[in-house]
Design a protein around this motif. Structure first.
Motif, short mmCIF file in Angstrom:
data_model
loop_
_atom_site.label_atom_id
_atom_site.label_comp_id
_atom_site.label_asym_id
_atom_site.label_seq_id
_atom_site.Cartn_x
_atom_site.Cartn_y
_atom_site.Cartn_z
N LEU A 48 -22.01 16.81 59.32
CA LEU A 48 -20.59 15.58 60.00
C LEU A 48 -20.29 15.02 59.37
CD1 LEU A 48 -19.36 14.15 62.33
CD2 LEU A 48 -21.16 13.04 62.63
N GLN A 49 -21.14 14.80 58.11
CA GLN A 49 -20.00 13.95 57.01
C GLN A 49 -19.69 14.58 56.27
OE1 GLN A 49 -21.45 10.94 56.35
NE2 GLN A 49 -19.73 10.69 54.69
N GLU A 50 -19.83 15.82 55.99
CA GLU A 50 -18.46 16.49 55.42
C GLU A 50 -17.39 16.27 55.71
OE1 GLU A 50 -21.61 20.06 53.72
OE2 GLU A 50 -20.91 20.60 54.87
N LEU A 51 -17.45 16.83 57.20
CA LEU A 51 -15.92 16.53 58.03
C LEU A 51 -15.22 15.46 58.21
CD1 LEU A 51 -16.67 18.90 61.06
CD2 LEU A 51 -15.79 19.56 59.10
N LEU A 52 -16.14 14.40 57.95
CA LEU A 52 -15.76 13.25 58.19
C LEU A 52 -15.07 12.91 56.42
CD1 LEU A 52 -17.67 10.80 59.87
CD2 LEU A 52 -16.32 12.07 60.81
N SER A 53 -15.96 12.95 55.34
CA SER A 53 -15.35 12.75 54.15
C SER A 53 -14.01 13.90 53.35
CB SER A 53 -16.28 13.08 53.75
OG SER A 53 -16.93 14.27 53.38
N LYS A 54 -13.53 14.71 54.97
CA LYS A 54 -12.54 15.58 54.13
C LYS A 54 -11.44 14.65 53.51
CE LYS A 54 -13.40 20.23 55.96
NZ LYS A 54 -13.33 21.27 54.63
N ASP A 55 -10.75 13.93 54.34
CA ASP A 55 -9.93 13.56 54.75
C ASP A 55 -10.03 11.63 55.31
OD1 ASP A 55 -7.41 11.63 53.42
OD2 ASP A 55 -5.92 13.24 54.46
N SER A 56 -9.29 10.79 55.04
CA SER A 56 -8.95 9.44 56.13
C SER A 56 -7.76 8.73 55.75
CB SER A 56 -10.22 7.89 55.21
OG SER A 56 -10.06 7.23 56.55
N VAL A 57 -6.99 9.24 57.60
CA VAL A 57 -5.53 8.82 57.32
C VAL A 57 -5.34 7.21 58.14
CG1 VAL A 57 -3.68 10.57 57.50
CG2 VAL A 57 -5.14 11.28 57.23
#
Length: 454
Positions: A48-57
């Motif tokens: 989950l952390q890897e997915l969330l850290s992909k980007d924040s828009v």
């Protein structure tokens, strides 16, 4: 242009309009399907952390611009990953959504919020902004989408014709089934009981969706009650003080009605009480502010995250429907058509029809057989993608613990801060309780039944 799109590069002539963030260029289509453990490309290894850290828009409203006939809403879309901001209208999101579905028909493409309706108010516009933010963040964190040139263009292209550029990237390029080197081998990676697993997963996620839908509704009500409570506390405090926004007769602390001498006798209780009431409004205003903060925090940290998770679950439900009504239904229709052709062939053979007619029918049967083979391969690839999308749902499940943690922390912090203000207010109440010797006495709760004793 097609080759450039396949390699994740922008089409010729657009380099000047694209921001150049210091990130790795998207890889070729067959390399960025999913991050998978070695040995089995079907299984995912994301956290989950890897997915969330992909980007924040971030998606923020900018002031409305008047068009020739109607006003239109514009958004500033800022990507942390690409380190740039672009301006987008709702129709830009619509085209982007259409291109994603065209290129990734077997993946979870989140739905967009509804179009603007006549007489749309600020609440609708804010609700849609939040929904667009959830949409773009889910897309930006989805493994195949996050490495696709469509996303890079949407988040970094600063030209005025973003819709045409998005369409150009998809034009002449096949969907994921065509570009994925593993598409024709998908059946080899699927478990033998894939249909049973698909049915069970669909039912499980439907139940999860229904439960979280109810949780979201209750969380909305809790946050709304906190804001309503703030309004009540603010009005309560204003009624105690001298507030020119209220008529003098409605505020106790500013009441100027003459006090009859026979009512007061030699007691100045009412005058003392009015002075004391004026001093309590500050704490009530502070309590109202704390309640608003708690309500807003729960809207952002609890309700919005529940909405994000519900959007993801809904996109999975939509994908399941596309699988059943799309490729699976077409496959069944193709099989039925093939069966009818075989019957026609048998009939033509028995009736000794002309050779040309028989040859044409044979040619059509061969074409239909090839079509069926392609549809079978697409069906298995659709199940392959569904299997991976199901894994993504389960990767997102720990988000629920983050949501519950945010809710608990908000309640603890909110009650702690409000309790502090209540405790600071309590000593001031001593001025409201004056005994017969005109000395303040502490506020005591009257014994039960005193108000109604004979």
């Amino acid at each position: 242009m097609t080759a450039a799109a396949m390699d994740g590069e922008p089409p010729a002539g657009t380099a000047a309009d694209l921001a150049k963030p210091p990130v790795n260029e998207p890889r070729e289509a067959e390399q960025f399907l999913m991050q998978t453990p070695q040995g089995n490309p079907l299984l995912l290894s994301h956290t989950l952390q890897e997915l969330l850290s992909k980007d924040s828009v971030q998606v923020e409203l900018i002031p409305e611009k008047k068009g020739l006939f109607l006003k239109h809403v514009e958004y500033e879309v800022s990507s942390k990953r690409f380190k740039c901001s672009v301006y987008r209208r709702y129709n830009d999101f619509v085209v982007f959504h259409e291109m994603l579905l065209h290129k990734f028909p077997y993946r979870m493409v989140p739905a967009l919020p509804p179009k603007r309706v006549l007489g749309a108010d600020r609440e609708f516009i804010e609700s849609r902004r939040r929904a667009l933010k959830r949409f773009i963040n889910l897309v930006a964190r989805h493994p195949p989408f996050s490495e696709d040139v469509l996303l890079k263009l949407f988040l970094s292209f600063s030209g005025s014709d973003v819709q045409n550029k998005l369409r150009e990237l998809v034009q002449g390029v096949g969907d994921e089934f065509v570009t994925c080197r593993l598409a024709t081998q998908a059946k080899d990676f699927l478990p033998a009981d894939i249909q049973a697993q698909f049915a069970a997963s669909r039912e499980l996620i439907r139940n999860i969706y229904n439960s979280f839908y109810k949780l979201r509704d209750r969380a909305e009500r809790i946050a709304s009650r906190a804001i309503d409570n703030a309004s009540d506390l603010l009005i309560f405090g204003k009624e105690l003080r001298c507030d020119h926004c209220f008529s003098p007769s409605s505020a106790l602390g500013s009441d100027t009605t003459p006090l009859p001498s026979w009512a007061a006798l030699n007691n100045n209780t009412w005058g003392t009480l009015k002075q004391a009431l004026k001093g309590l409004s500050v704490e009530f205003a502070l309590l109202a502010d704390k309640a608003v903060q708690q309500g807003k925090q729960e809207e952002n940290d609890v309700v919005e995250k529940l909405n994000l998770f519900l959007d993801l679950l809904q996109s999975y439900k939509d994908l399941c429907e596309r699988h059943e009504k799309g490729v699976l239904h077409k496959h069944q229709r193709a099989l039925h058509k093939y069966s009818m052709m075989k019957k026609q062939m048998m009939s033509a053979t028995v009736q000794n029809k002309e050779p040309e007619s028989v040859e044409q029918l044979e040619s059509r049967i061969v074409e239909q057989e090839n079509a069926i083979i392609t549809m079978e391969l697409r069906n298995y690839f659709s199940l392959y993608c569904l299997h991976q999308e199901t894994q993504l749902i389960h990767i997102y499940l720990p988000l629920t613990s983050h949501i519950l943690g945010a809710f608990v922390n908000s309640q603890i912090q909110g009650h702690k801060e409000m309790s502090k203000v209540w405790n600071e207010l309590k000593p001031k109440l001593s001025c409201l309780f004056v005994g017969s010797s005109s000395m303040p006495t502490p506020p005591l709760s009257p014994p039960e039944g005193n108000f109604f004793s004979n």
